[in-house]
Scaffold this active site. Structure first.
Site, PDB file in Angstrom:
ATOM      1  N   VAL A 227      -7.528   9.260  -1.091  1.00  0.00           N
ATOM      2  CA  VAL A 227      -8.353   8.053  -1.201  1.00  0.00           C
ATOM      3  C   VAL A 227      -9.128   7.821   0.093  1.00  0.00           C
ATOM      4  O   VAL A 227     -10.353   7.895   0.127  1.00  0.00           O
ATOM      5  CB  VAL A 227      -7.497   6.812  -1.537  1.00  0.00           C
ATOM      6  CG1 VAL A 227      -8.368   5.573  -1.654  1.00  0.00           C
ATOM      7  CG2 VAL A 227      -6.697   7.042  -2.819  1.00  0.00           C
ATOM      8  N   CYS A 228      -8.393   7.572   1.168  1.00  0.00           N
ATOM      9  CA  CYS A 228      -9.013   7.118   2.414  1.00  0.00           C
ATOM     10  C   CYS A 228      -9.635   8.248   3.222  1.00  0.00           C
ATOM     11  O   CYS A 228     -10.385   7.980   4.165  1.00  0.00           O
ATOM     12  CB  CYS A 228      -7.986   6.372   3.257  1.00  0.00           C
ATOM     13  SG  CYS A 228      -7.281   4.950   2.382  1.00  0.00           S
TER      14      CYS A 228
END
Length: 218
Positions: free
Chosen positions: A121-122
Site C-alpha cells: 500500500v504505502c
C-alpha cells in the site's frame, strides 16, 4: 567491442543523485507486519537512516495518522535527523499529499529511493506514482514489510514489473560508500554496519579485533 573504464555505472546510486523517502515506519504499522522480523526491520531501517545521515542524502520522513492511530516513527530513524520535519499525512499514498510533492520538487532529484510499511500500500502507491511521472525508483526491500510474505513479494513483483529497482539496506549503505579508500566516511560506515549489519557487522567486529582497526570486509 566495448572498452572497460575504471568508473562506476550510471545505474549505481550516489549520495547526491537521489531523494530518500522513509514512509510509515510506525508502531501500529509494524504490529501487523509479518513478512520480516520486527528486530530485523528496525535494524534495516537504522542502516538506511544511518547511511542517509553519513552521506548527507536528501531525505523526507513521513507518517500516517501519527497522533490518532499509527504512533510515532521509529526512533532509530528520527534520531538520525534531529529537528527534521516529519510530514504526517491522511493519504495512504504518500505521493498524493501536496506537501510531499512540494518537498520532492524542492529536492530536485530524478531518482527516488523508498522504504516503509506496508509494501503493498504505502510503498506501491508512491512507487507507481513516481514512475508514472518519469522518476527513477529504487525500493529498499528489506526496510519494507507487509502483513504477509505473499503480500510483500507480490507488491515487490508489481513494482519491479513497472520498472522499480529493488535493493537491500546493507547494499544501500555499501553502494554509497563504494570505496574503502573514502576515509571521510569509512569509520561511520563501518560503525553503522557493526551496529546494525547482522552477520556482516559481526564479521567486521571480528576482523577489527583480530586483524587490527584498518581491517574490513569488501
Amino acid at each position: 567491442m566495448p572498452t572497460a573504464i575504471a568508473a562506476p555505472g550510471a545505474a549505481l546510486l550516489a549520495p547526491s543523485d537521489h531523494l530518500l523517502i522513509m514512509i510509515d515506519h510506525q508502531s501500529q504499522m509494524s504490529f501487523a507486519t509479518k513478512s520480516i522480523d520486527a528486530i530485523m526491520l528496525r535494524n534495516n531501517a537504522a542502516l538506511v537512516s544511518n547511511a542517509a545521515r553519513i552521506f548527507g542524502v536528501a531525505t523526507i520522513l513521513t507518517t500516517v495518522a501519527e497522533k490518532t492511530f499509527s504512533g510515532p516513527m521509529f526512533d532509530e530513524i528520527k534520531s538520525q535527523f534531529p529537528g527534521h520535519e516529519v510530514i504526517d499525512r491522511s493519504t495512504m499514498n504518500t505521493w498524493e499529499d501536496e506537501r510531499i510533492a512540494v518537498a520532492v520538487n524542492e529536492a530536485g532529484k530524478s531518482r527516488i529511493v523508498l522504504a516503509g510499511l506496508w509494501t503493498s500500500v504505502c510503498i506501491v502507491g508512491p512507487a507507481l506514482s513516481a514512475l508514472d511521472q518519469g522518476f527513477e525508483v529504487y525500493v529498499i526491500a528489506d526496510a519494507c514489510g507487509d502483513v504477509s510474505e505473499e503480500a510483500h513479494e507480490r507488491a515487490m513483483d508489481r513494482m519491479v514489473q513497472m520498472g522499480a529497482r529493488p535493493i537491500t539496506a546493507l547494499q544501500y549503505l555499501l553502494e554509497l560508500q563504494r570505496d574503502w579508500a573514502r576515509h571521510e566516511t569509512y569509520d561511520a560506515v563501518t560503525h553503522s554496519a557493526m551496529a546494525f549489519g547482522g552477520a556482516y557487522g559481526l564479521g567486521l567486529i571480528y576482523a577489527k579485533t583480530m586483524l587490527g582497526p584498518d581491517a574490513h570486509e569488501g
